[in-house]
Design a protein around this motif. Structure first.
Motif, PDB file in Angstrom:
ATOM      1  N   ASN A  70       0.811  -1.220   0.000  1.00 59.48           N
ATOM      2  CA  ASN A  70       0.000   0.000   0.000  1.00 59.48           C
ATOM      3  C   ASN A  70       0.845   1.271   0.000  1.00 59.48           C
ATOM      4  O   ASN A  70       0.314   2.359  -0.236  1.00 59.48           O
ATOM      5  CB  ASN A  70      -0.939   0.014   1.206  1.00 59.48           C
ATOM      6  CG  ASN A  70      -1.963  -1.096   1.144  1.00 59.48           C
ATOM      7  OD1 ASN A  70      -2.590  -1.315   0.119  1.00 59.48           O
ATOM      8  ND2 ASN A  70      -2.131  -1.820   2.246  1.00 59.48           N
ATOM      9  N   GLY A  71       2.138   1.149   0.296  1.00 53.51           N
ATOM     10  CA  GLY A  71       2.981   2.331   0.253  1.00 53.51           C
ATOM     11  C   GLY A  71       4.048   2.368   1.327  1.00 53.51           C
ATOM     12  O   GLY A  71       4.306   1.374   2.018  1.00 53.51           O
ATOM     13  N   GLY A 109       5.136   9.541  -5.925  1.00 53.67           N
ATOM     14  CA  GLY A 109       3.788   9.152  -5.558  1.00 53.67           C
ATOM     15  C   GLY A 109       3.022  10.263  -4.872  1.00 53.67           C
ATOM     16  O   GLY A 109       3.389  11.439  -4.948  1.00 53.67           O
ATOM     17  N   ARG A 175       1.414   8.098   4.447  1.00 50.32           N
ATOM     18  CA  ARG A 175       1.722   6.963   3.568  1.00 50.32           C
ATOM     19  C   ARG A 175       1.872   7.484   2.149  1.00 50.32           C
ATOM     20  O   ARG A 175       0.982   8.151   1.631  1.00 50.32           O
ATOM     21  CB  ARG A 175       0.632   5.901   3.638  1.00 50.32           C
ATOM     22  CG  ARG A 175       0.846   4.747   2.657  1.00 50.32           C
ATOM     23  CD  ARG A 175      -0.178   3.636   2.826  1.00 50.32           C
ATOM     24  NE  ARG A 175       0.080   2.833   4.030  1.00 50.32           N
ATOM     25  CZ  ARG A 175      -0.574   2.956   5.164  1.00 50.32           C
ATOM     26  NH1 ARG A 175      -1.547   3.833   5.282  1.00 50.32           N
ATOM     27  NH2 ARG A 175      -0.263   2.204   6.209  1.00 50.32           N
ATOM     28  N   GLU A 177       1.789   6.554  -1.515  1.00 49.19           N
ATOM     29  CA  GLU A 177       1.365   5.529  -2.469  1.00 49.19           C
ATOM     30  C   GLU A 177       2.096   5.778  -3.778  1.00 49.19           C
ATOM     31  O   GLU A 177       1.894   6.814  -4.417  1.00 49.19           O
ATOM     32  CB  GLU A 177      -0.142   5.573  -2.684  1.00 49.19           C
ATOM     33  CG  GLU A 177      -0.644   4.517  -3.651  1.00 49.19           C
ATOM     34  CD  GLU A 177      -2.139   4.580  -3.877  1.00 49.19           C
ATOM     35  OE1 GLU A 177      -2.630   3.869  -4.784  1.00 49.19           O
ATOM     36  OE2 GLU A 177      -2.823   5.334  -3.151  1.00 49.19           O
ATOM     37  N   GLN A 179       3.420   5.899  -7.604  1.00 50.65           N
ATOM     38  CA  GLN A 179       2.964   5.817  -8.983  1.00 50.65           C
ATOM     39  C   GLN A 179       4.065   5.247  -9.869  1.00 50.65           C
ATOM     40  O   GLN A 179       3.796   4.658 -10.912  1.00 50.65           O
ATOM     41  CB  GLN A 179       2.538   7.210  -9.469  1.00 50.65           C
ATOM     42  CG  GLN A 179       1.379   7.784  -8.670  1.00 50.65           C
ATOM     43  CD  GLN A 179       1.161   9.260  -8.921  1.00 50.65           C
ATOM     44  OE1 GLN A 179       2.099   9.995  -9.242  1.00 50.65           O
ATOM     45  NE2 GLN A 179      -0.078   9.702  -8.796  1.00 50.65           N
ATOM     46  N   LYS A 199       2.863   2.158 -12.668  1.00 55.00           N
ATOM     47  CA  LYS A 199       1.539   1.576 -12.476  1.00 55.00           C
ATOM     48  C   LYS A 199       0.573   2.124 -13.521  1.00 55.00           C
ATOM     49  O   LYS A 199       0.483   3.337 -13.730  1.00 55.00           O
ATOM     50  CB  LYS A 199       1.023   1.884 -11.074  1.00 55.00           C
ATOM     51  CG  LYS A 199      -0.315   1.202 -10.742  1.00 55.00           C
ATOM     52  CD  LYS A 199      -0.888   1.680  -9.427  1.00 55.00           C
ATOM     53  CE  LYS A 199      -0.093   1.204  -8.242  1.00 55.00           C
ATOM     54  NZ  LYS A 199      -0.762   1.564  -6.955  1.00 55.00           N
TER      55      LYS A 199
END
Length: 212
Positions: A70-71, A109, A175, A177, A179, A199
């Motif tokens: 999840n990160g 991200g 957090r 996330e 990319q 992603k």
């Protein structure tokens, strides 16, 4: 000062696409474990780049405290400069500079606050001195002297003399996330191996080799 002669030719072995794990988080874990096993100083230290709404950047080193699919999670004061910039612009970049291993990992991200429950769990496991430090430091604000901090520390020690120290409402985690995640390995003649995980809209990761 003329430092153009500072130069090192990297000697790492070849890194090929088929040698990488298809999951970037698993690949990060492999490299992170390598950094730990090779006794790299603070392998979880990462540079965190943020920018405000006007696009003015800032950079600092923070510590990674948790990562999974999840990160990547770090903790800070929600009144700090980084937190104010994240409120204006959540797009960030992280850099792990494992220089002795001739490796870098760069993550791009979006950062978001973790839940208060997650922050509380992490805060409860911190050393008591670090918990007190979180309470007394108005991070990124101007102060007149270190003595002011020490005086506030004594006040906090007296305030929380008994029992557990609670989580401040102005402190917690973010957090990131990802990319994209780039894995960089130094090679001879500056022909470094670089692989970029990106992603797509379906949440699947593709891997591309980048020119050095």
């Amino acid at each position: 000062m003329d430092i153009k002669g500072f130069r090192k030719d990297y000697k790492s072995p070849v890194l090929q696409k088929h040698m990488l794990h298809p999951d970037p988080f698993k690949q990060f874990e492999l490299w992170f474990n390598d950094a730990c096993n090779k006794n790299i100083a603070e392998p979880n230290a990462m540079s965190l780049a943020t920018a405000n709404a006007a696009g003015h950047p800032s950079l600092r080193t923070v510590l990674l405290k948790f990562f999974d699919m999840n990160g990547f999670v770090f903790f800070t004061n929600y009144k700090s400069r980084k937190a104010k910039e994240l409120a204006e612009n959540p797009h960030v970049s992280l850099l792990f500079p494992w220089i002795p291993l001739e490796r870098q990992v760069t993550i791009i991200g979006v950062a978001a606050k973790v839940s208060p429950a997650e922050s509380a769990r992490y805060f409860a496991g911190r050393p008591r001195e670090s918990q007190l430090g979180a309470w007394i430091s108005n991070q990124s604000s101007i102060i007149t002297s270190r003595n002011l901090l020490l005086a506030e520390l004594e006040k906090a020690k007296n305030k929380f003399l008994q029992g557990e120290i609670p989580l401040p409402d102005f402190w917690g985690g973010y957090r990131v996330e990802p990319q994209s995640i780039e894995f960089w390995q130094g090679r001879t003649s500056r022909l470094h191996d670089r692989f970029l995980y990106t992603k797509d809209e379906a949440g699947l990761w593709t891997i591309d080799r980048l020119a050095p």
